[in-house]
Write a protein that holds these residues in place. Sequence first.
Motif, PDB file in Angstrom:
ATOM      1  N   ASP A   1       0.814  -1.218   0.000  1.00 25.00           N
ATOM      2  CA  ASP A   1       0.000   0.000   0.000  1.00 25.00           C
ATOM      3  C   ASP A   1       0.849   1.271   0.000  1.00 25.00           C
ATOM      4  N   ALA A   2       1.694   1.435   1.004  1.00 25.54           N
ATOM      5  CA  ALA A   2       2.513   2.642   1.098  1.00 25.54           C
ATOM      6  C   ALA A   2       3.504   2.721  -0.064  1.00 25.54           C
ATOM      7  N   THR A   3       4.062   1.596  -0.442  1.00 23.50           N
ATOM      8  CA  THR A   3       4.999   1.574  -1.568  1.00 23.50           C
ATOM      9  C   THR A   3       4.321   2.080  -2.841  1.00 23.50           C
ATOM     10  N   ALA A   4       3.085   1.622  -3.070  1.00 22.70           N
ATOM     11  CA  ALA A   4       2.338   2.059  -4.252  1.00 22.70           C
ATOM     12  C   ALA A   4       1.986   3.536  -4.164  1.00 22.70           C
ATOM     13  N   ALA A   5       1.676   4.019  -2.963  1.00 20.06           N
ATOM     14  CA  ALA A   5       1.329   5.435  -2.802  1.00 20.06           C
ATOM     15  C   ALA A   5       2.527   6.329  -3.126  1.00 20.06           C
ATOM     16  N   VAL A   6       3.718   5.918  -2.683  1.00 23.21           N
ATOM     17  CA  VAL A   6       4.928   6.671  -3.017  1.00 23.21           C
ATOM     18  C   VAL A   6       5.123   6.692  -4.527  1.00 23.21           C
ATOM     19  N   ARG A   7       4.982   5.536  -5.162  1.00 21.64           N
ATOM     20  CA  ARG A   7       5.165   5.450  -6.608  1.00 21.64           C
ATOM     21  C   ARG A   7       4.131   6.315  -7.336  1.00 21.64           C
ATOM     22  N   TRP A   8       2.889   6.276  -6.879  1.00 20.88           N
ATOM     23  CA  TRP A   8       1.800   7.038  -7.511  1.00 20.88           C
ATOM     24  C   TRP A   8       2.113   8.531  -7.487  1.00 20.88           C
ATOM     25  N   MET A   9       2.575   9.008  -6.348  1.00 19.22           N
ATOM     26  CA  MET A   9       2.883  10.438  -6.234  1.00 19.22           C
ATOM     27  C   MET A   9       4.112  10.814  -7.047  1.00 19.22           C
ATOM     28  N   ARG A  10       5.114   9.970  -7.051  1.00 24.33           N
ATOM     29  CA  ARG A  10       6.341  10.286  -7.778  1.00 24.33           C
ATOM     30  C   ARG A  10       6.104  10.305  -9.288  1.00 24.33           C
ATOM     31  N   GLU A  11       5.252   9.415  -9.766  1.00 18.58           N
ATOM     32  CA  GLU A  11       4.967   9.370 -11.203  1.00 18.58           C
ATOM     33  C   GLU A  11       4.179  10.590 -11.664  1.00 18.58           C
ATOM     34  N   ARG A  12       3.260  11.059 -10.838  1.00 18.67           N
ATOM     35  CA  ARG A  12       2.403  12.172 -11.235  1.00 18.67           C
ATOM     36  C   ARG A  12       3.011  13.542 -10.980  1.00 18.67           C
ATOM     37  N   TYR A  13       3.897  13.625 -10.019  1.00 25.44           N
ATOM     38  CA  TYR A  13       4.458  14.929  -9.668  1.00 25.44           C
ATOM     39  C   TYR A  13       5.986  14.870  -9.669  1.00 25.44           C
ATOM     40  N   ARG A  14       6.517  14.288 -10.723  1.00 23.53           N
ATOM     41  CA  ARG A  14       7.970  14.066 -10.794  1.00 23.53           C
ATOM     42  C   ARG A  14       8.760  15.369 -10.846  1.00 23.53           C
ATOM     43  N   ASP A  15       8.107  16.469 -11.267  1.00 19.95           N
ATOM     44  CA  ASP A  15       8.813  17.745 -11.364  1.00 19.95           C
ATOM     45  C   ASP A  15       8.709  18.581 -10.087  1.00 19.95           C
ATOM     46  N   LEU A  16       8.012  18.072  -9.079  1.00 18.76           N
ATOM     47  CA  LEU A  16       7.842  18.802  -7.823  1.00 18.76           C
ATOM     48  C   LEU A  16       8.712  18.194  -6.728  1.00 18.76           C
ATOM     49  N   SER A  17       9.077  19.018  -5.760  1.00 16.77           N
ATOM     50  CA  SER A  17       9.751  18.476  -4.576  1.00 16.77           C
ATOM     51  C   SER A  17       8.762  17.554  -3.862  1.00 16.77           C
ATOM     52  N   PHE A  18       9.280  16.487  -3.274  1.00 17.66           N
ATOM     53  CA  PHE A  18       8.403  15.466  -2.684  1.00 17.66           C
ATOM     54  C   PHE A  18       8.763  15.231  -1.227  1.00 17.66           C
ATOM     55  N   ALA A  19       7.739  15.099  -0.395  1.00 20.70           N
ATOM     56  CA  ALA A  19       7.961  14.832   1.028  1.00 20.70           C
ATOM     57  C   ALA A  19       6.961  13.788   1.522  1.00 20.70           C
ATOM     58  N   TYR A  20       7.387  13.045   2.517  1.00 17.72           N
ATOM     59  CA  TYR A  20       6.625  11.937   3.106  1.00 17.72           C
ATOM     60  C   TYR A  20       6.304  12.310   4.549  1.00 17.72           C
ATOM     61  N   VAL A  21       5.044  12.181   4.925  1.00 13.92           N
ATOM     62  CA  VAL A  21       4.635  12.388   6.319  1.00 13.92           C
ATOM     63  C   VAL A  21       4.136  11.051   6.847  1.00 13.92           C
ATOM     64  N   GLY A  22       4.677  10.601   7.963  1.00 11.20           N
ATOM     65  CA  GLY A  22       4.254   9.331   8.540  1.00 11.20           C
ATOM     66  C   GLY A  22       3.846   9.499   9.982  1.00 11.20           C
ATOM     67  N   HIS A  23       2.588   9.184  10.282  1.00  8.27           N
ATOM     68  CA  HIS A  23       2.085   9.254  11.650  1.00  8.27           C
ATOM     69  C   HIS A  23       2.122   7.859  12.273  1.00  8.27           C
ATOM     70  N   SER A  24       2.842   7.706  13.364  1.00 10.11           N
ATOM     71  CA  SER A  24       2.928   6.435  14.080  1.00 10.11           C
ATOM     72  C   SER A  24       3.347   5.312  13.119  1.00 10.11           C
ATOM     73  N   PHE A  25       2.459   4.343  12.820  1.00  9.62           N
ATOM     74  CA  PHE A  25       2.858   3.288  11.899  1.00  9.62           C
ATOM     75  C   PHE A  25       3.298   3.845  10.549  1.00  9.62           C
TER      76      PHE A  25
END
Length: 308
Positions: free
Chosen positions: A112-136
């Motif tokens: 799930d999380a791996t796919a979400a990272v890939r989804w965002m990177r593919e669609r917004y490859r020209d933007l700076s990218f950041a990950y927010v993780g709450h607890s788990f």
Amino acid sequence: MNAGEIAVASAALDDVFSDDIVMPAADGYPLAATLFLPRGKKRHAVLINSATAVPRKVYRGFAGYLARRGSAVLTYDYRGTGDSRPMAATGRNRPKSLAGFKATMADWAALDATAAVRWMRERYRDLSFAYVGHSFGGQALGLLPNNTEIPRALLVAAQAAHWKLMASPERYRVVAFMNGIGLPLARTLGYVPGWSGLGMDLPGGVFEQWRGWVMRERYLLDDPALAARENFPKFKGRLRAISMTDDTWATRPAVELLCSAFTSITPEIIAISPTDVGAKTVGHFGFFRNDHRDTLWRGAAEWLEKEG
């Protein structure tokens, strides 16, 4: 960890676009997600990864706040939770029982999380990218095979949650619930119902793996069956971990233990007390309450938006 105890006032989203979408996990499983977009120019992309038994709607206010500042933001529900639980054949509005539903916390990270990272990177490859993780969601960062694609990660109340590292008397309540209530329900019903105290139904496999980690001295870092632990050293981005001094789950030692697994970097750990932000309590869930928009949220946003 009772999501029903979280009081989050959603911020007004009049100046933000938000769309509920379906995002495929790595194995094709449909995950419910919400995409928040600024009405003006997009300058950043942010992925918000939930805590255990916490639906994505809890992060709606914070996601909208980031979007108003110029970020494309994605929130989503892990499989078997929130709107990503299986639905009865009679219609999407009737949740199916989680009895027999196969999922683990390791699946949440690997699929799930791996796919979400890939989804965002593919669609917004020209933007700076950041990950927010709450607890788990923060723990999952170290398990992702593609965490090398994440240049910046903010962990909120993320910890190696061994029960002895929790504050007393909460640690004893957790052990009693995990062993005396949750585990028997998981093995009898095939899942743990929200009414047991979780606030949300959890797949049995998720609960049993979670409970097993809580009982281990170094939490998931001690699980010999968890091959994805090898991904922790692969992360080489910027990492900031926020530790609230009144958090009985993510105590400073528990946060430090999780951060110690990111051996290729030097994580920045910031301890914040409620009085620092003019609050009586913040705890494990309070960071995402709307009344912290001018304190906790602003500082987090400014850090997430930095380049490099």
